[in-house]
Design an enzyme around this catalytic site. Structure first.
Site, short mmCIF file in Angstrom:
data_model
loop_
_atom_site.label_atom_id
_atom_site.label_comp_id
_atom_site.label_asym_id
_atom_site.label_seq_id
_atom_site.Cartn_x
_atom_site.Cartn_y
_atom_site.Cartn_z
N ARG A 134 10.62 -1.73 12.28
CA ARG A 134 9.52 -1.22 13.05
C ARG A 134 9.13 -2.38 14.09
O ARG A 134 9.24 -3.61 14.02
CB ARG A 134 8.38 -1.43 11.88
N LYS A 187 0.93 -1.30 0.08
CA LYS A 187 -0.09 0.04 0.08
C LYS A 187 0.86 0.95 0.02
O LYS A 187 0.79 2.12 -0.81
CB LYS A 187 -0.91 0.08 0.90
N ARG A 197 -1.19 -8.45 13.93
CA ARG A 197 -1.41 -7.52 12.92
C ARG A 197 -2.26 -8.42 11.79
O ARG A 197 -3.27 -7.76 11.33
CB ARG A 197 -0.19 -6.81 12.35
N ARG A 209 -10.23 0.65 8.38
CA ARG A 209 -9.91 -0.74 8.87
C ARG A 209 -11.10 -1.66 9.73
O ARG A 209 -11.06 -2.64 9.88
CB ARG A 209 -9.10 -0.77 9.63
N ARG A 246 11.62 -6.41 4.71
CA ARG A 246 11.37 -4.86 5.28
C ARG A 246 12.17 -4.57 6.66
O ARG A 246 12.71 -3.75 7.05
CB ARG A 246 9.82 -4.69 5.74
P1 AMP Z 1 0.07 0.20 9.50
O1 AMP Z 1 1.09 1.19 9.06
O2 AMP Z 1 -1.06 1.07 8.59
O3 AMP Z 1 0.14 -0.91 9.21
O4 AMP Z 1 -0.73 0.75 11.01
C1 AMP Z 1 0.29 0.34 11.72
C2 AMP Z 1 -0.54 0.55 13.03
O5 AMP Z 1 -1.46 1.61 13.49
C3 AMP Z 1 -1.66 -0.74 13.29
O6 AMP Z 1 -1.26 -1.77 13.46
C4 AMP Z 1 -2.55 -0.10 14.30
O7 AMP Z 1 -2.21 -0.49 15.60
C5 AMP Z 1 -2.71 1.48 13.96
N1 AMP Z 1 -3.51 1.53 12.74
C6 AMP Z 1 -3.36 2.26 11.80
N2 AMP Z 1 -4.53 2.46 10.97
C7 AMP Z 1 -5.49 2.12 11.66
C8 AMP Z 1 -7.05 2.10 11.70
N3 AMP Z 1 -7.43 2.55 10.44
N4 AMP Z 1 -7.64 1.55 12.67
C9 AMP Z 1 -7.06 1.07 13.94
N5 AMP Z 1 -5.75 1.18 13.79
C10 AMP Z 1 -4.96 1.44 13.30
#
Ligand code: AMP
Length: 188
Positions: A134, A14, A145, A89, A128
């Site tokens: 991370r 993404k 996740r 999400r 990654r």
């Molecule tokens: P990402 O980089 O999009 O994978 O997001 C990293 C983390 O941020 C996720 O594992 C969640 O803890 C939090 N997060 C990001 N976007 C959302 C969302 N739309 N709803 C809930 N938690 C989110």
């Protein structure tokens, strides 16, 4: 003005595709993951609230996520199209996003879901980890996740499918070919 959601499991590509889309179409990019990481890095009040949750790999509660997103939308009243990445999400988030768009006489026009197998996602995240350490890419957190994606986030797809706004694109292959498939959806 076109508003787009890019959708897919962690490691689906993404972020990579978003960068290319922004360059080509000039979208304002809203990545809730990046926003949360910014808050935790800068130790803001919001960052303090979400740090533990994020590090566990769980989803941040809707109430917090939706209000952060709304704030970000309000900061960009003149945007010529938004690209949402990592949001929505949950179905509640998708409904809130539609409400916010409607309030601005706009809409989410397309949702592009990157179709990637769990095995591929795991191997990409392993790679990654070698360059970008991370905390939530550690194995137990990553498992959480991926579970969150398959237990909660995946239910957002029928929401958009039933309204004919969903296109699934094969997310495995050459980056530029995947990008061209996404552009074909937008330019249609
Ligand atoms: P990402 O980089 O999009 O994978 O997001 C990293 C983390 O941020 C996720 O594992 C969640 O803890 C939090 N997060 C990001 N976007 C959302 C969302 N739309 N709803 C809930 N938690 C989110």
């Amino acid at each position: 003005m076109i508003n787009l959601v890019i959708f897919g499991p962690p490691g689906a590509g993404k972020g990579t595709q978003s960068e290319k889309l922004i360059q080509k179409y000039g979208f304002v990019h809203i990545s809730t993951g990046d926003l949360f990481r910014w808050h935790t890095k800068n130790d803001t009040a919001l960052g303090k609230r979400v740090k533990e949750i994020m590090n566990s790999g769980a989803l941040v509660p809707d109430e917090i996520t939706i209000s952060m997103l709304k704030e970000e939308l309000d900061k960009n009243p003149n945007a010529n199209g938004f690209l949402f990445d990592g949001f929505p999400r949950t179905v509640a988030q998708a409904e809130a996003l539609d409400r916010f768009m409607k309030e601005n006489n706009s809409a989410i026009h397309f949702v592009v879901a990157l179709d990637v197998t769990e095995q591929e996602v795991r191997s990409r995240i392993a790679k990654r980890k070698l360059v970008d350490n991370r905390a939530d890419d550690e194995e137990d957190k990553l498992n959480k996740r991926i579970d969150e994606y398959f237990n909660k986030t995946i239910h957002v797809l029928p929401y958009y499918k039933n309204q004919n706004r969903l296109t699934t694109v094969n997310g495995i292959g050459v980056i530029d070919e995947i990008f061209n498939s996404i552009c074909a959806v937008i330019d249609k």
